[in-house]
Design a protein around this motif. Sequence first.
Motif, short mmCIF file in Angstrom:
data_model
loop_
_atom_site.label_atom_id
_atom_site.label_comp_id
_atom_site.label_asym_id
_atom_site.label_seq_id
_atom_site.Cartn_x
_atom_site.Cartn_y
_atom_site.Cartn_z
N UNK A 106 0.84 -1.19 0.00
CA UNK A 106 0.00 0.00 0.00
C UNK A 106 0.88 1.25 0.00
N UNK A 107 0.36 2.33 -0.59
CA UNK A 107 1.17 3.54 -0.79
C UNK A 107 1.31 4.39 0.46
N UNK A 108 0.65 4.03 1.55
CA UNK A 108 0.63 4.92 2.72
C UNK A 108 1.99 5.11 3.36
N UNK A 109 2.94 4.22 3.08
CA UNK A 109 4.27 4.37 3.69
C UNK A 109 5.23 5.18 2.82
N UNK A 110 4.77 5.68 1.68
CA UNK A 110 5.64 6.50 0.82
C UNK A 110 6.16 7.71 1.61
N UNK A 111 7.47 7.84 1.71
CA UNK A 111 8.10 8.98 2.38
C UNK A 111 8.14 8.91 3.89
N UNK A 112 7.53 7.88 4.48
CA UNK A 112 7.45 7.81 5.94
C UNK A 112 8.81 7.46 6.56
N UNK A 113 9.60 6.66 5.84
CA UNK A 113 10.90 6.27 6.37
C UNK A 113 11.74 7.51 6.72
N UNK A 114 11.76 8.50 5.83
CA UNK A 114 12.55 9.71 6.07
C UNK A 114 12.01 10.49 7.26
N UNK A 115 10.70 10.46 7.46
CA UNK A 115 10.12 11.16 8.61
C UNK A 115 10.53 10.47 9.93
N UNK A 116 10.62 9.14 9.90
CA UNK A 116 11.09 8.42 11.09
C UNK A 116 12.55 8.76 11.36
N UNK A 117 13.36 8.87 10.30
CA UNK A 117 14.78 9.18 10.47
C UNK A 117 14.98 10.58 11.07
N UNK A 118 14.01 11.48 10.92
CA UNK A 118 14.11 12.80 11.54
C UNK A 118 14.01 12.70 13.06
N UNK A 119 13.38 11.64 13.54
CA UNK A 119 13.20 11.43 14.98
C UNK A 119 14.28 10.50 15.53
N UNK A 120 14.56 9.42 14.80
CA UNK A 120 15.55 8.44 15.22
C UNK A 120 16.52 8.23 14.05
N UNK A 121 17.79 8.50 14.22
CA UNK A 121 18.73 8.29 13.12
C UNK A 121 18.72 6.85 12.63
N UNK A 140 7.20 1.63 9.80
CA UNK A 140 6.75 2.73 8.95
C UNK A 140 5.24 2.67 8.73
N UNK A 141 4.68 1.47 8.73
CA UNK A 141 3.23 1.35 8.63
C UNK A 141 2.55 1.96 9.87
N UNK A 142 3.06 1.60 11.05
CA UNK A 142 2.46 2.13 12.27
C UNK A 142 2.67 3.63 12.38
N UNK A 143 3.86 4.10 11.99
CA UNK A 143 4.10 5.54 12.11
C UNK A 143 3.27 6.33 11.11
N UNK A 144 2.98 5.73 9.95
CA UNK A 144 2.10 6.42 8.99
C UNK A 144 0.71 6.60 9.60
N UNK A 145 0.27 5.62 10.39
CA UNK A 145 -1.02 5.75 11.07
C UNK A 145 -0.95 6.85 12.13
N UNK A 146 0.19 6.94 12.79
CA UNK A 146 0.39 7.99 13.79
C UNK A 146 0.32 9.37 13.14
N UNK A 147 0.97 9.51 11.99
CA UNK A 147 0.97 10.79 11.28
C UNK A 147 -0.43 11.19 10.81
N UNK A 148 -1.23 10.18 10.48
CA UNK A 148 -2.59 10.43 9.98
C UNK A 148 -3.60 10.59 11.12
N UNK A 149 -3.14 10.50 12.38
CA UNK A 149 -4.05 10.53 13.53
C UNK A 149 -5.14 9.47 13.38
#
Length: 494
Positions: A106-121, A140-149
């Motif tokens: 699914x496309x929901x994780x597009x770009x999420x990896x980089x957003x996680x790296x901003x928090x944790x190297x 990245x799947x779970x964090x995408x859900x976090x970003x989408x509230x």
Amino acid sequence: MIILKDSYKFLAFDLGASSGRAILGTFNGSRIDLKEIHRFSNDPVSINGNLHWDILRLFYEIKQGILKASIEEKNIDAIGVDTWGVDFGLIDEKGKLLGNPYHYRDIRTEGVMDKVFEIIPKEEIFRETGIQFLWFNTIYQLYSMKLENSSILEKAKTFLMIPDLINYFLTGVKSTEYTNATTTQLFNTVTKQWSWKIIEKLNLPKEIFTNIINPGTIIGCLTEDIQKELNVSAIPVVSVASHDTGSAVAAVPAEDKNFAYISCGTWSLMGVELEKPIINESSMNLDITNEGGVEGTTRFLKNIMGLWLVQESKRQWEREGEKLTYSDLTQMAKEARPFENFIDPDYHEFGLPGDMPNRVRNYCRATNQTVPVTKGEVIRCITQSLALKYRYTIECLEKILYKKIDRIHIVGGGIQDKMLCQFTADATGKEVIAGPIEATAAGNIAVQAMALGAIKDLNDARRIIRNSFQMQTYKPQNTQEWDKVYEKFIKLIK
């Protein structure tokens, strides 16, 4: 109390990305015999731009498999379920499933990896988990859900990987099996517990994660509701190596420790089996992963795109109205000129569903190579590229391990592609042993037998599997020609 018997009947459910099977395994103390009793498609469903697994349909098919097995064999000793990794379902406070699980493509994780790296190297994540960075990993799947509230994440009380979710439907018991938990990139491979450090830094709800259990654990028995519905007894459910690659690797029929394996199917999982993970700069830079195995071992491996490239090409041609078998495609590939072009199988755009032949052509065009036109040329390009990627991967493994690997065991459905098996021997210059084709089911059943005390340990299981299934050996040929094109391939993928 475990009572040993002369003969056992085990039911293995092996769910892959495109289909699932119920395999009845008979073990008489010296060999395992397998019989497929139910097969069903696993068709992802696209809804409002998102891709989901139809988990309720899959569970219906699993119950059909249990029903058919109980009709054929009145006394089933145990049931085990294995599936792909990374995906999950969420359960609410009343024990109900919150929505259909998302598909890892699914496309929901597009770009999420980089957003996680901003928090944790990136380096910190790898030190903590030892897991290869793939855009669809659970983290990245779970964090995408976090970003989408996500309201589903807010309501969730329990997180269960797909095989654990199925086991919960079967038994009512919530737990997370070790080998699949390691694929999440939320698990500390050294402590063998959840990485609370990462979970806290991403502000994910800690309370949703369950206790970790080892493969070979008897979870419980079929619920009373299922017993009544199917008119079956309280059959024990065993948590096997529930990541399908974990089950497949358990079935590698090796006689010693100096081997590499390729679990070959939609994905090609290529690696070695180690006592402990290797988590350092080299393994991170080479994008090698440390996943859990049976008896606490580490599957030190690389995820390679695999036969998905061929499968998706075939689907595209079928969408265009042409019905072709895999044998047809292999024959066409054999007739095509060798070494005209190559791709990096792990190029990001190849991971998404769609017009794969055109993507292969575009890749070759963009890299100033001869563009494959015919179907045979496309399949030839894919297959020889996979073999060369295997060579690159095994050289990376040897570099990190500081030793030469003697042979490669290929297991799984991909061994039916004899051209790929021979190309792998040719490209790597190593002996290739192919088989068993039903490695995942065999490993699933072997772990069930270990749980019931019918098989002693992993070494014993592999000895029994060697005696139970036919293997085919491929010797290297034309290695000088492959050596010449390998340098060109390396320049292409780096």
